[in-house]
Design an enzyme around this catalytic site. Structure first.
Site, PDB file in Angstrom:
ATOM      1  N   GLU A 128      20.143  -5.315  -3.229  1.00  0.00           N
ATOM      2  CA  GLU A 128      18.724  -5.443  -3.593  1.00  0.00           C
ATOM      3  C   GLU A 128      18.507  -6.778  -4.304  1.00  0.00           C
ATOM      4  O   GLU A 128      19.483  -7.434  -4.708  1.00  0.00           O
ATOM      5  CB  GLU A 128      18.329  -4.283  -4.529  1.00  0.00           C
ATOM      6  CG  GLU A 128      18.485  -2.932  -3.857  1.00  0.00           C
ATOM      7  CD  GLU A 128      17.946  -1.777  -4.698  1.00  0.00           C
ATOM      8  OE1 GLU A 128      17.533  -2.027  -5.861  1.00  0.00           O
ATOM      9  OE2 GLU A 128      17.943  -0.661  -4.194  1.00  0.00           O
ATOM     10  N   GLY A 132      23.412  -7.073  -6.481  1.00  0.00           N
ATOM     11  CA  GLY A 132      24.270  -7.493  -5.363  1.00  0.00           C
ATOM     12  C   GLY A 132      25.667  -6.998  -5.630  1.00  0.00           C
ATOM     13  O   GLY A 132      26.066  -5.912  -5.197  1.00  0.00           O
ATOM     14  N   THR A 159      21.927  -7.550   7.011  1.00  0.00           N
ATOM     15  CA  THR A 159      22.326  -8.023   8.339  1.00  0.00           C
ATOM     16  C   THR A 159      21.771  -7.084   9.404  1.00  0.00           C
ATOM     17  O   THR A 159      21.830  -5.863   9.235  1.00  0.00           O
ATOM     18  CB  THR A 159      23.876  -8.075   8.437  1.00  0.00           C
ATOM     19  OG1 THR A 159      24.365  -8.847   7.356  1.00  0.00           O
ATOM     20  CG2 THR A 159      24.334  -8.682   9.756  1.00  0.00           C
ATOM     21  N   GLU A 367      29.914  -8.618   2.237  1.00  0.00           N
ATOM     22  CA  GLU A 367      30.714  -7.393   2.040  1.00  0.00           C
ATOM     23  C   GLU A 367      31.630  -7.528   0.812  1.00  0.00           C
ATOM     24  O   GLU A 367      32.742  -7.006   0.784  1.00  0.00           O
ATOM     25  CB  GLU A 367      31.456  -7.008   3.320  1.00  0.00           C
ATOM     26  CG  GLU A 367      30.439  -6.745   4.432  1.00  0.00           C
ATOM     27  CD  GLU A 367      30.889  -5.853   5.547  1.00  0.00           C
ATOM     28  OE1 GLU A 367      31.872  -5.108   5.357  1.00  0.00           O
ATOM     29  OE2 GLU A 367      30.235  -5.878   6.598  1.00  0.00           O
TER      30      GLU A 367
HETATM   31  N1  CAA Z   1      36.361   4.975  -1.951  1.00  0.00           N
HETATM   32  C1  CAA Z   1      35.986   6.122  -2.582  1.00  0.00           C
HETATM   33  N2  CAA Z   1      35.488   6.149  -3.839  1.00  0.00           N
HETATM   34  C2  CAA Z   1      35.335   4.976  -4.467  1.00  0.00           C
HETATM   35  C3  CAA Z   1      35.690   3.756  -3.885  1.00  0.00           C
HETATM   36  C4  CAA Z   1      36.226   3.783  -2.569  1.00  0.00           C
HETATM   37  N3  CAA Z   1      36.586   2.671  -1.947  1.00  0.00           N
HETATM   38  N4  CAA Z   1      35.426   2.760  -4.748  1.00  0.00           N
HETATM   39  C5  CAA Z   1      34.916   3.333  -5.841  1.00  0.00           C
HETATM   40  N5  CAA Z   1      34.868   4.679  -5.674  1.00  0.00           N
HETATM   41  C6  CAA Z   1      34.423   5.669  -6.650  1.00  0.00           C
HETATM   42  C7  CAA Z   1      35.284   5.608  -7.899  1.00  0.00           C
HETATM   43  O1  CAA Z   1      36.423   6.421  -7.785  1.00  0.00           O
HETATM   44  C8  CAA Z   1      34.335   6.128  -8.954  1.00  0.00           C
HETATM   45  O2  CAA Z   1      34.307   7.537  -8.900  1.00  0.00           O
HETATM   46  P1  CAA Z   1      34.097   8.443 -10.246  1.00  0.00           P
HETATM   47  O3  CAA Z   1      32.723   8.058 -10.746  1.00  0.00           O
HETATM   48  O4  CAA Z   1      34.183   9.844  -9.734  1.00  0.00           O
HETATM   49  O5  CAA Z   1      35.187   8.030 -11.172  1.00  0.00           O
HETATM   50  C9  CAA Z   1      32.988   5.633  -8.482  1.00  0.00           C
HETATM   51  O6  CAA Z   1      33.114   5.360  -7.083  1.00  0.00           O
HETATM   52  C10 CAA Z   1      32.553   4.353  -9.174  1.00  0.00           C
HETATM   53  O7  CAA Z   1      33.551   3.393  -8.988  1.00  0.00           O
HETATM   54  P2  CAA Z   1      33.708   2.127  -9.929  1.00  0.00           P
HETATM   55  O8  CAA Z   1      33.765   2.598 -11.353  1.00  0.00           O
HETATM   56  O9  CAA Z   1      34.823   1.294  -9.441  1.00  0.00           O
HETATM   57  O10 CAA Z   1      32.287   1.420  -9.684  1.00  0.00           O
HETATM   58  P3  CAA Z   1      31.604   0.129 -10.290  1.00  0.00           P
HETATM   59  O11 CAA Z   1      30.179   0.404 -10.511  1.00  0.00           O
HETATM   60  O12 CAA Z   1      32.436  -0.394 -11.428  1.00  0.00           O
HETATM   61  O13 CAA Z   1      31.624  -0.963  -9.103  1.00  0.00           O
HETATM   62  C11 CAA Z   1      32.372  -2.461  -7.407  1.00  0.00           C
HETATM   63  C12 CAA Z   1      32.583  -1.172  -8.249  1.00  0.00           C
HETATM   64  C13 CAA Z   1      33.702  -2.628  -6.739  1.00  0.00           C
HETATM   65  C14 CAA Z   1      32.042  -3.686  -8.213  1.00  0.00           C
HETATM   66  C15 CAA Z   1      31.236  -2.190  -6.382  1.00  0.00           C
HETATM   67  O14 CAA Z   1      29.986  -2.182  -7.000  1.00  0.00           O
HETATM   68  C16 CAA Z   1      31.245  -3.212  -5.252  1.00  0.00           C
HETATM   69  O15 CAA Z   1      32.022  -3.084  -4.299  1.00  0.00           O
HETATM   70  N6  CAA Z   1      30.362  -4.234  -5.335  1.00  0.00           N
HETATM   71  C17 CAA Z   1      30.176  -5.172  -4.247  1.00  0.00           C
HETATM   72  C18 CAA Z   1      29.166  -4.659  -3.301  1.00  0.00           C
HETATM   73  C19 CAA Z   1      29.268  -5.273  -1.961  1.00  0.00           C
HETATM   74  O16 CAA Z   1      30.324  -5.467  -1.395  1.00  0.00           O
HETATM   75  N7  CAA Z   1      28.107  -5.576  -1.386  1.00  0.00           N
HETATM   76  C20 CAA Z   1      28.003  -6.074  -0.065  1.00  0.00           C
HETATM   77  C21 CAA Z   1      26.996  -5.272   0.679  1.00  0.00           C
HETATM   78  S1  CAA Z   1      27.036  -5.247   2.409  1.00  0.00           S
HETATM   79  C22 CAA Z   1      26.824  -6.877   2.923  1.00  0.00           C
HETATM   80  O17 CAA Z   1      27.396  -7.753   2.429  1.00  0.00           O
HETATM   81  C23 CAA Z   1      25.932  -7.346   4.006  1.00  0.00           C
HETATM   82  C24 CAA Z   1      25.588  -6.438   5.077  1.00  0.00           C
HETATM   83  O18 CAA Z   1      24.498  -6.508   5.616  1.00  0.00           O
HETATM   84  C25 CAA Z   1      26.598  -5.519   5.586  1.00  0.00           C
END
Ligand code: CAA
Length: 387
Positions: A128, A132, A159, A367
């Site tokens: 959003e 991000g 995308t 991603e």
């Molecule tokens: N599989 C399953 N569960 C998962 C997981 C996974 N891979 N990753 C995290 N979780 C779960 C955790 O176990 C946790 O569970 P509990 O609450 O039960 O403990 C919960 O999710 C929260 O996890 P985190 O505490 O790790 O979460 P966070 O808020 O600290 O954030 C982050 C983690 C890795 C920073 C995440 O926000 C992230 O990946 N950010 C980047 C986002 C991203 O990649 N955006 C791109 C979007 S798509 C794109 O680019 C373009 C398009 O058009 C496709």
């Protein structure tokens, strides 16, 4: 996506067909794709006919039933050509199919998977304007209203949004803030739902032909059956699982494209003469070529290993992030070296090296940026240590 995969001989025959298609149809269509800023209709129809939209979809839903190893190999081969072609299908597979197979209800799978396998185009709407990297901070809301949900908010950099038939929208089903990810739900929203509108395609540095745009939701009403998995609060984990699948795919895409870029650098070095001989004979040029080849090989091995682990049913967040981070950085380094090998010519639009350099940049961002991959890798190392 833990399925046994396509029969090996059938897969090998498909690989031969795909390699020919990429070189004979996709590469020659790159310039037109850039100019139109979309994949030409005739090429899109051929991609659909080849079954590229349903690579990992289970056969019962009309897909090819590939396992992850076969899928990443397919993406690697496809990514010899411009990312515009690959981006059309990888959201269907890495994001939509993987979310539906892992988390969808039977009805949702039966309804969407055959359509997606047939070439309907999906978009994945997580990002959003104000969230991000901190994906769980999203603000888009989904309010229950009788048998429906009413969605409001806006999504950014999505995308395929301008071409999408279906958009997976992550939204907050309750206003409560803590724990912030617990109230996020995923919705399967047909793009023609009243209240859904798509912004103007953004003008980008590279990967032209692949479009990104805002998705705006203004009182967009969907039935409760559109809630992924039928359960509120499961959307964040579903999105993270989809990103695990998506990140291996981006790693494979960066690796396939890096191979194309390096091939271009190698050919130029073999042809271009300086000081009376092809520059490929100079050891400083050879060092750039050799480092590039070794790094490319390392990325290919990482991706194969991550895919093998995924095929064994293991949780591969760490491996997917390692592969995505390494392969995307590697692709950037190779694109930079190939411009350098070209010298002044590498800075001109007339040569492919210039476009490769621009196209490669996004792999380190979408991603999940390299910095987000570092965060995911370290978090998973600590989790594994704690058991
Ligand atoms: N599989 C399953 N569960 C998962 C997981 C996974 N891979 N990753 C995290 N979780 C779960 C955790 O176990 C946790 O569970 P509990 O609450 O039960 O403990 C919960 O999710 C929260 O996890 P985190 O505490 O790790 O979460 P966070 O808020 O600290 O954030 C982050 C983690 C890795 C920073 C995440 O926000 C992230 O990946 N950010 C980047 C986002 C991203 O990649 N955006 C791109 C979007 S798509 C794109 O680019 C373009 C398009 O058009 C496709």
């Amino acid at each position: 996506m833990t399925q046994t995969g396509m029969d090996t001989d059938v897969f090998q025959a498909f690989v031969v067909q795909l390699e020919r298609f990429v070189r004979e149809r996709l590469v020659p269509a790159e310039k037109e794709t850039e100019k139109l800023n979309r994949v030409p209709d005739a090429i899109l129809a051929e991609m659909r006919d080849m079954g590229l939209f349903g690579l990992t979809m289970p056969e019962e839903y009309g897909g090819a039933g590939m396992n992850v190893s076969q899928y990443v190999e397919t993406i690697r081969i496809l990514s010899w050509a411009s990312g515009a072609f690959r981006a059309l299908i990888s959201i269907n597979i890495g994001m939509a199919c993987s979310a539906l197979v892992k988390n969808g209800t039977d009805e949702q799978r039966k309804y969407w998977l055959p359509k997606l396998a047939d070439g309907a185009i999906a978009a994945f709407a997580l990002t959003e304007p104000d969230s991000g990297s901190d994906a769980a901070a999203l603000k888009t809301s989904a309010r229950r209203d009788g048998g429906d949900y009413v969605l409001n908010g806006s999504k950014r950099y999505i995308t395929n949004a301008p071409f999408a038939d279906m958009i997976i929208v992550m939204a907050r089903t309750e206003a409560a803030a803590l724990p912030k990810n617990a109230h996020i739900s995923a919705f399967l929203v047909p793009a023609d739902t009243p209240g859904v509108s798509i912004g103007k395609p953004e003008e980008k540095l590279g990967q032209n032909g692949s479009q990104i745009a805002d998705v705006i939701l203004e009182d967009a009403r969907v039935p409760a059956a559109a809630l992924l998995g039928g359960e509120e609060g499961t959307g964040f984990k579903a999105a993270m699982q989809s990103l695990d699948a998506g990140r291996i795919c981006i790693a494979a895409a960066a690796t396939g494209y890096a191979a194309r870029i390096l091939d271009c650098g190698l050919r130029y070095a073999a042809e271009r003469k300086a000081f009376g001989q092809p520059i490929a004979q100079f050891q400083l040029i050879q060092a750039m070529l050799a480092d590039s080849k070794a790094e490319l090989y390392a990325a290919e091995c990482m991706i194969r290993d991550a895919a093998l682990n995924a095929d064994k049913g293991r949780q591969v967040s760490l491996e997917a992030s390692c592969a995505k981070m390494y392969a995307s950085e590697m692709c950037g380094r190779i694109a930079d070296r190939v411009v350098q090998i070209h010298g002044g010519a590498g800075y001109l639009k007339e040569y492919e090296a210039e476009r490769f350099f621009r196209d490669a940049r996004i792999f380190r961002i979408y991603e999940g940026t390299t910095q987000i991959q570092q965060l995911v890798i370290a978090k998973n190392m600590l989790r594994r240590m704690a058991g």
